[in-house]
Design an enzyme around this catalytic site. Structure first.
Site, PDB file in Angstrom:
ATOM      1  CD  GLU A   1      -1.373  -2.315   2.090  1.00  0.00           C
ATOM      2  OE1 GLU A   1      -0.170  -2.628   1.982  1.00  0.00           O
ATOM      3  OE2 GLU A   1      -2.179  -2.945   2.791  1.00  0.00           O
TER       4      GLU A   1
ATOM      5  CB  CYS B   1      -0.267  -2.661   8.922  1.00  0.00           C
ATOM      6  SG  CYS B   1       0.888  -1.473   8.207  1.00  0.00           S
TER       7      CYS B   1
END
Ligand SMILES: Nc1ccn([C@H]2C[C@H](O)[C@@H](COP(=O)(O)O)O2)c(=O)n1
Length: 338
Positions: free
Chosen positions: A255, A278
């Site tokens: 990401e 996360c």
């Protein structure tokens, strides 16, 4: 992961019932900066414009359809694509060749030259030669790609091995109407994330993500890996008692890489990812202005994901799990006869 695999996956979005072509543009840093498939111009309805191959000129697809190469160029996510390579399933026609040359692309890699004796292809070669744009054919040594949405994994299928892969039932093609079974957008962008993940060197888990803007243009892609230029000095292991010998402190998540690889504004975009982000990636997602996260796998019950959800809720970043209708997608490289 060859950009050809990406071109075949991109082709899957085409509504052309008879021929699906994909193209993708790669820069000198090996980043994909443009993707496109053959289709009607934006705003020209796939249901109203003709898909027929024969008939009076104005009633066939040929006057209207934009080729994959042209679309890849117009979908580019950076200003300058000079010195890039375009990977395309079919050799470009003369019209696309003009666009390729004028945009500064320096190499064309194609898989199929079935139109090589047509005047359009001959004119293309003349222009490419005159303008010093290299072109070469790449013969496939693979049969296809098997994308497993359940596991978030992608397998490259070798020639011969494809016989053991269950193929989707082929219906009789009606080439007067748009193709019905193309991948829906959410499944398509998750499939792209799965394919991008294939580049990861992580032996344990390969993850991918892509960022998509309102125009459905991919503005950034990323996979999990060590910091760039780190020349393999960092460990991939996870089991050392010394935390400095484990990957966790060094690895950049998919990401984060997708955000940092983006060439266009990510503000207001959607991020597609295999696993739920996360807490550290959640911070980057929020700070970059991404508005929606679509994840393939369910978020695990761990503090890092709970913290990410708390922050997303506070920052009004929406998130949802998407489960594609079909568990498997087989991308067949023999869809276009070589
Ligand atoms: N280099 C090319 C050549 C063709 N296309 C597209 C244009 C049509 O949608 C289709 C060709 O139709 P066919 O006569 O084979 O049914 O492929 C392209 O995108 N790039």
């Amino acid at each position: 992961m060859s950009p050809f695999f990406m071109s075949y996956l991109v082709a899957n979005r085409s509504k052309d019932p008879s021929t699906q072509v994909g193209a993708c543009i790669v820069n000198q840093r090996k980043r994909i900066v443009g993707q496109g498939y053959n289709g009607m111009p934006r705003g020209c309805s796939d249901d109203e414009f003709p898909w027929k191959k024969v008939g009076p000129d104005l009633e066939t697809k040929y006057f209207y359809v934009c080729h994959a190469e042209m679309n890849a160029i117009f979908n580019k996510n950076c200003d300058d694509i000079s010195n890039c390579t375009i990977y395309t399933i079919l050799f470009p026609c003369n019209q696309c060749t003009k666009t390729i040359i004028q945009s500064g692309i320096s190499e064309v890699v194609y898989m199929c030259d079935k139109n090589k004796d047509k005047v359009e292809a001959i004119a293309s070669m003349k222009m490419l030669d005159a303008c010093n744009v290299r072109y070469r054919q790449l013969r496939p040594s693979w049969a296809g790609l098997n994308i497993d949405f359940k596991q978030g994994l992608c397998e490259i299928v070798k020639i011969g091995q494809s016989k053991s892969i269950p193929q989707p039932t082929t219906q009789q093609i009606d080439n007067t109407k748009k193709r019905q079974n193309c991948l829906p957008w959410d499944a398509y962008f998750l499939a792209i994330s799965i394919l991008v993940a294939k580049r990861s060197k992580c032996p344990e888990e390969q993850l991918g993500a892509c960022i998509v803007n309102e125009e459905k243009r991919i503005v950034g892609q990323g996979y999990n890996g060590m910091p760039q230029n780190s020349r393999n000095v960092f460990p991939w292991r996870t089991d050392s008692k010394n935390i400095l010998e484990n990957k966790i402190l060094y690895e950049c998540h998919a990401e984060l890489n997708a955000i940092l690889n983006a060439n266009l504004q990510v503000k207001g975009c959607k991020l597609y990812t295999i696993t739920f982000p996360c807490n550290e990636c959640a911070k980057a997602i929020i700070q970059s202005g991404i508005k929606e996260v679509i994840h393939l796998k369910k978020a695990e019950d761990k503090d890092t994901y709970v913290a990410a959800q708390i922050m997303f809720n506070a920052a009004k970043v929406t998130f949802r799990q998407h489960t594609p209708k079909d568990e498997m997608l087989y991308v067949d490289f023999s869809q276009i006869e070589l």
